[in-house]
Write a protein that holds these residues in place. Structure first.
Motif, PDB file in Angstrom:
ATOM      1  N   LEU A  22       0.828  -1.203   0.000  1.00 21.57           N
ATOM      2  CA  LEU A  22       0.000   0.000   0.000  1.00 21.57           C
ATOM      3  C   LEU A  22       0.866   1.258   0.000  1.00 21.57           C
ATOM      4  N   ASN A  23       0.305   2.335  -0.544  1.00 24.04           N
ATOM      5  CA  ASN A  23       0.950   3.655  -0.491  1.00 24.04           C
ATOM      6  C   ASN A  23       2.403   3.629  -0.960  1.00 24.04           C
ATOM      7  N   ILE A  24       2.651   2.944  -2.074  1.00 27.42           N
ATOM      8  CA  ILE A  24       4.013   2.877  -2.614  1.00 27.42           C
ATOM      9  C   ILE A  24       4.402   4.234  -3.201  1.00 27.42           C
ATOM     10  N   LYS A  25       5.555   4.717  -2.799  1.00 27.11           N
ATOM     11  CA  LYS A  25       6.116   5.947  -3.350  1.00 27.11           C
ATOM     12  C   LYS A  25       7.467   5.617  -3.985  1.00 27.11           C
ATOM     13  N   VAL A  26       7.794   6.326  -5.065  1.00 31.00           N
ATOM     14  CA  VAL A  26       9.095   6.161  -5.715  1.00 31.00           C
ATOM     15  C   VAL A  26       9.820   7.500  -5.667  1.00 31.00           C
ATOM     16  N   TYR A  27      10.998   7.513  -5.071  1.00 35.13           N
ATOM     17  CA  TYR A  27      11.790   8.733  -4.927  1.00 35.13           C
ATOM     18  C   TYR A  27      13.131   8.571  -5.645  1.00 35.13           C
ATOM     19  N   PRO A  28      13.601   9.608  -6.333  1.00 40.82           N
ATOM     20  CA  PRO A  28      14.984   9.574  -6.854  1.00 40.82           C
ATOM     21  C   PRO A  28      15.962   9.533  -5.674  1.00 40.82           C
ATOM     22  N   SER A  29      16.789   8.526  -5.639  1.00 40.66           N
ATOM     23  CA  SER A  29      17.667   8.331  -4.479  1.00 40.66           C
ATOM     24  C   SER A  29      18.609   9.512  -4.249  1.00 40.66           C
ATOM     25  N   LYS A  30      19.134  10.069  -5.335  1.00 37.19           N
ATOM     26  CA  LYS A  30      20.150  11.118  -5.191  1.00 37.19           C
ATOM     27  C   LYS A  30      19.579  12.460  -4.748  1.00 37.19           C
ATOM     28  N   GLU A  31      18.258  12.542  -4.604  1.00 36.55           N
ATOM     29  CA  GLU A  31      17.663  13.747  -4.022  1.00 36.55           C
ATOM     30  C   GLU A  31      17.804  13.744  -2.499  1.00 36.55           C
ATOM     31  N   HIS A  32      18.340  12.650  -1.960  1.00 38.58           N
ATOM     32  CA  HIS A  32      18.422  12.489  -0.512  1.00 38.58           C
ATOM     33  C   HIS A  32      19.868  12.308  -0.076  1.00 38.58           C
ATOM     34  N   GLN A  33      20.109  12.577   1.200  1.00 42.03           N
ATOM     35  CA  GLN A  33      21.468  12.472   1.729  1.00 42.03           C
ATOM     36  C   GLN A  33      21.807  11.065   2.186  1.00 42.03           C
ATOM     37  N   ASN A  34      20.775  10.296   2.541  1.00 42.41           N
ATOM     38  CA  ASN A  34      21.004   8.950   3.060  1.00 42.41           C
ATOM     39  C   ASN A  34      19.671   8.192   3.115  1.00 42.41           C
TER      40      ASN A  34
END
Length: 306
Positions: A22-34
């Motif tokens: 449920l509630n699957i989100k996809v984020y670009p990894s390199k937008e984050h620090q860790n």
């Protein structure tokens, strides 16, 4: 249970409840620090009545002693820190290809497309090959018994004059001279740079290939032949009578081409590159995984086996 597949390019994160994602989100990894900031973002964007007490975290890198290093991001993550930051009571930290292999028994026929039929009905061992940002490989030896690996970082073995030249080209870029740099999403761009002295993203190259652009099609054919050769190498190494399973970002880009016989033939030419061993290579079925979140299925396997 919180479930997450943290890849070099994209991270998929969601909730597992009653065997449903449920509630699957996809984020670009390199937008984050860790890894921790990805989880924090998810909790800030998705309303949950109660924060989960368990987490299944599959990461693109080796896992030892409850710690992992994500090879292509340089991030580190630990069970201890996850518990400390988010009050998780249970943390299942695994290599992504380990999770893929572990959860493969939850794949149904509709989640698979056969590229080559086999001559065996055995269930094990199974090999998993996932070229994406990197090149992930694992083996399911038997139900619940997985051998993860970092085989994608083994030296690339050229067989043609231009492949030797490509290896030298990698050296001029201070790139690792390994299979991952010859067969992955990044490799698509590297081969294009090598042949045509121009930098394009893998997405741009695949879009041009779909329009019939000659240079882009050459890259697609190169990828398919190398994919066949790497699949053949793994087939002869592990004798996977349960089959060879392909997934990952590069496979998603090649899927449309693999549906056409002339491109499928390129892949099979690479696979059957040693006529002496055709009798053996014919035994093993090769399948494409079409499930949208196959790595997350590992969470189902972990819960089932407890």
């Amino acid at each position: 249970m919180l479930v997450a597949d943290i890849g070099g390019t994209n991270s998929r994160i969601g909730i597992l409840k009653d065997r449903e994602f449920l509630n699957i989100k996809v984020y670009p990894s390199k937008e984050h620090q860790n890894v921790y900031s990805i989880i924090e973002r998810y909790f800030s964007e998705v309303f949950l009545e109660n924060l989960p007490e368990k987490v299944y975290l599959a990461v693109a890198g080796p896992v030892f002693e409850d710690k992992a290093k994500l090879t292509n991001l340089g991030w580190e993550v630990s069970v201890k820190e996850l518990k400390k930051k988010f009050n998780f009571k249970e943390v299942f930290l695994v290599n992504d290809l380990y999770g893929l292999a572990l959860g493969s028994s939850f794949l149904s026929n509709k989640d698979l497309k056969t590229l080559k039929k086999g001559k065996t009905k055995k269930k094990f061992p199974r090999v998993f090959l996932a070229p994406g940002t990197g090149l992930g490989i694992s083996v399911l030896i038997d139900e619940g018994i997985v051998l993860p690996s970092e085989n994608g970082h083994t030296p690339f073995c050229p067989l043609k004059k231009e492949e030797y030249a490509f290896l030298e080209y990698l050296g001029t870029l201070n790139e690792e001279k390994c299979w991952e740099k010859a067969l992955s999403g990044k490799a698509v761009s590297l081969w294009y740079q090598f042949y045509f002295n121009q930098t394009l993203s893998p997405e741009e190259i695949f879009n041009l290939a779909k329009k019939g652009e000659e240079k882009a099609l050459k890259i697609v054919e190169t990828m398919l032949e190398l994919l066949g050769r790497k699949t053949s190498e793994l087939a002869l190494t592990f004798l996977p009578e349960g089959g060879i399973y392909l997934t990952g970002g590069l496979i998603a880009g090649l899927k449309e081409f693999l549906a056409k016989n002339n491109f499928l033939d390129k892949f099979l030419t690479g696979y059957f590159n040693n006529p002496k061993m055709d009798f053996l290579l014919e035994r093993f079925p090769i399948k494409l995984i079409t499930h949208p979140y196959p790595v997350l299925l590992g969470a189902l396997a972990i819960l089932r086996n407890r």
